[in-house]
Design an enzyme around this catalytic site. Structure first.
Site, mmCIF file in Angstrom:
data_model
loop_
_atom_site.group_PDB
_atom_site.id
_atom_site.type_symbol
_atom_site.label_atom_id
_atom_site.label_comp_id
_atom_site.label_asym_id
_atom_site.label_seq_id
_atom_site.Cartn_x
_atom_site.Cartn_y
_atom_site.Cartn_z
ATOM 1 N N ASN A 13 -21.652 18.844 -1.998
ATOM 2 C CA ASN A 13 -21.361 17.597 -1.300
ATOM 3 C C ASN A 13 -22.652 17.112 -0.629
ATOM 4 O O ASN A 13 -23.174 17.759 0.267
ATOM 5 C CB ASN A 13 -20.267 17.860 -0.251
ATOM 6 C CG ASN A 13 -19.921 16.632 0.557
ATOM 7 O OD1 ASN A 13 -20.436 15.544 0.303
ATOM 8 N ND2 ASN A 13 -19.042 16.802 1.539
ATOM 9 N N PHE A 14 -23.143 15.982 -1.105
ATOM 10 C CA PHE A 14 -24.414 15.460 -0.567
ATOM 11 C C PHE A 14 -24.222 14.851 0.820
ATOM 12 O O PHE A 14 -25.186 14.524 1.504
ATOM 13 C CB PHE A 14 -24.988 14.380 -1.489
ATOM 14 C CG PHE A 14 -25.434 14.845 -2.860
ATOM 15 C CD1 PHE A 14 -25.120 16.099 -3.350
ATOM 16 C CD2 PHE A 14 -26.184 13.995 -3.670
ATOM 17 C CE1 PHE A 14 -25.536 16.500 -4.623
ATOM 18 C CE2 PHE A 14 -26.610 14.391 -4.943
ATOM 19 C CZ PHE A 14 -26.278 15.644 -5.409
ATOM 20 N N HIS A 97 -11.723 14.755 3.367
ATOM 21 C CA HIS A 97 -12.733 15.672 3.909
ATOM 22 C C HIS A 97 -12.619 15.715 5.431
ATOM 23 O O HIS A 97 -12.198 14.737 6.057
ATOM 24 C CB HIS A 97 -14.139 15.213 3.490
ATOM 25 C CG HIS A 97 -15.199 16.216 3.823
ATOM 26 N ND1 HIS A 97 -15.796 16.281 5.060
ATOM 27 C CD2 HIS A 97 -15.727 17.223 3.086
ATOM 28 C CE1 HIS A 97 -16.665 17.275 5.067
ATOM 29 N NE2 HIS A 97 -16.641 17.868 3.879
ATOM 30 N N GLU A 145 -11.727 24.226 4.604
ATOM 31 C CA GLU A 145 -13.001 24.218 5.332
ATOM 32 C C GLU A 145 -12.723 24.128 6.830
ATOM 33 O O GLU A 145 -12.390 23.040 7.328
ATOM 34 C CB GLU A 145 -13.847 22.998 4.946
ATOM 35 C CG GLU A 145 -14.234 22.933 3.496
ATOM 36 C CD GLU A 145 -15.336 21.896 3.252
ATOM 37 O OE1 GLU A 145 -16.237 22.212 2.474
ATOM 38 O OE2 GLU A 145 -15.290 20.800 3.834
ATOM 39 N N GLY A 185 -20.423 26.607 5.852
ATOM 40 C CA GLY A 185 -21.418 27.641 6.078
ATOM 41 C C GLY A 185 -21.801 28.443 4.841
ATOM 42 O O GLY A 185 -22.564 29.409 4.943
HETATM 43 O O1 G3P Z 1 -17.909 19.542 2.059
HETATM 44 C C1 G3P Z 1 -18.680 20.654 2.330
HETATM 45 C C2 G3P Z 1 -18.955 20.798 3.755
HETATM 46 O O2 G3P Z 1 -18.076 20.234 4.643
HETATM 47 C C3 G3P Z 1 -19.443 22.120 4.166
HETATM 48 O O3 G3P Z 1 -20.654 21.836 4.747
HETATM 49 O O4 G3P Z 1 -22.921 22.209 5.414
HETATM 50 O O5 G3P Z 1 -21.168 23.882 5.957
HETATM 51 O O6 G3P Z 1 -21.936 23.627 3.614
HETATM 52 P P1 G3P Z 1 -21.732 22.972 4.926
#
Ligand code: G3P
Length: 226
Positions: A13-14, A97, A145, A185
């Site tokens: 996810n960019f 999201h 998440e 993470g």
């Molecule tokens: O969509 C992926 C994201 O919310 C997780 O972010 O930076 O923890 O990999 P990150």
């Protein structure tokens, strides 16, 4: 019509990081494609919506939108319709999201409209409970998440592995066809391997790749865990 990205997938996810403004989005997608080609790993690019068309033209790996609104083509100024996501060359889209939450009813409508167009749906959930509720809409994937771990350096698979394991159990109890991903993470191949060992079929991640000095090397490490 149905679509699927399969199992053992890494979705990058960019987000809206400055690092992927403009043509940098396609450049990062090319790095994803390079690693996918070299390793055979399934890597999916999820650029900002305004860059999806350019990215989908630049690479052959699947591209997802970061959001879609359950609106029909027509009088829908500023909304992102499933139809335009498809016409941009996207294989599917994230929905709900943690940084773009919508009511459960909206998730259901969006999943249904995407299904009719053959778009893959990756519905995000903050908790095991949310995941269970949203699985009833039968998206292709549920990605759990925990918001408090997003953008941090401790993977959900280390901070609380039970979130991943319980989400898999609860989602499969509602609908065994829904695949479960985890994120927050996730930064290393070890994190990816842990996710798979907990029953997830892939990961959704962002900062570890997008903010890396050398995204290619991070991606190589990540896919070593598949
Ligand atoms: O969509 C992926 C994201 O919310 C997780 O972010 O930076 O923890 O990999 P990150």
């Amino acid at each position: 019509m149905s679509s699927d990205l399969g199992s053992k997938v890494v979705i990058v996810n960019f987000k809206a990081y400055a690092e992927v403004d403009g043509e940098n989005a396609a450049n990062l997608a090319r790095a994803c494609q390079e690693v996918a080609a070299e390793t055979g790993a399934k890597i999916v690019a999820c650029p900002p919506v305004v860059e999806t068309s350019a990215v989908a033209k630049a690479v052959t790996i699947p591209v997802l939108a970061q959001n879609v609104d359950p609106r029909k083509p027509g009088s829908a100024t500023g909304w992102i319709t499933p139809s335009m996501v498809k016409s941009c060359g996207c294989a599917g889209t994230l929905i709900n999201h943690a940084e773009h939450k919508v009511p459960a009813e909206t998730v259901g409508q969006a999943v249904e409209m995407c299904r009719e167009l053959g778009l893959v749906t990756v519905v995000c959930a903050n908790t095991v409970e949310d995941a269970k509720v949203l699985a009833a809409f039968a998206p292709d994937y549920i990605a759990v998440e925990p918001p408090e771990l997003i953008g941090g350096d401790i993977s959900v698979t280390t901070a609380d592995p039970s979130i991943v394991k319980d989400t898999v159990e609860q989602v499969k109890a509602v609908n065994p066809k829904v695949r479960v991903l985890c994120g927050a993470g996730v930064k290393t191949g070890k994190d990816v391997a842990a996710a798979l060992s907990l029953g997830a079929e892939g990961v959704l991640l962002a900062s570890g790749v997008v903010k890396a000095k050398d995204p290619y090397s991070v991606l190589r490490d990540l896919v070593s865990g598949l």
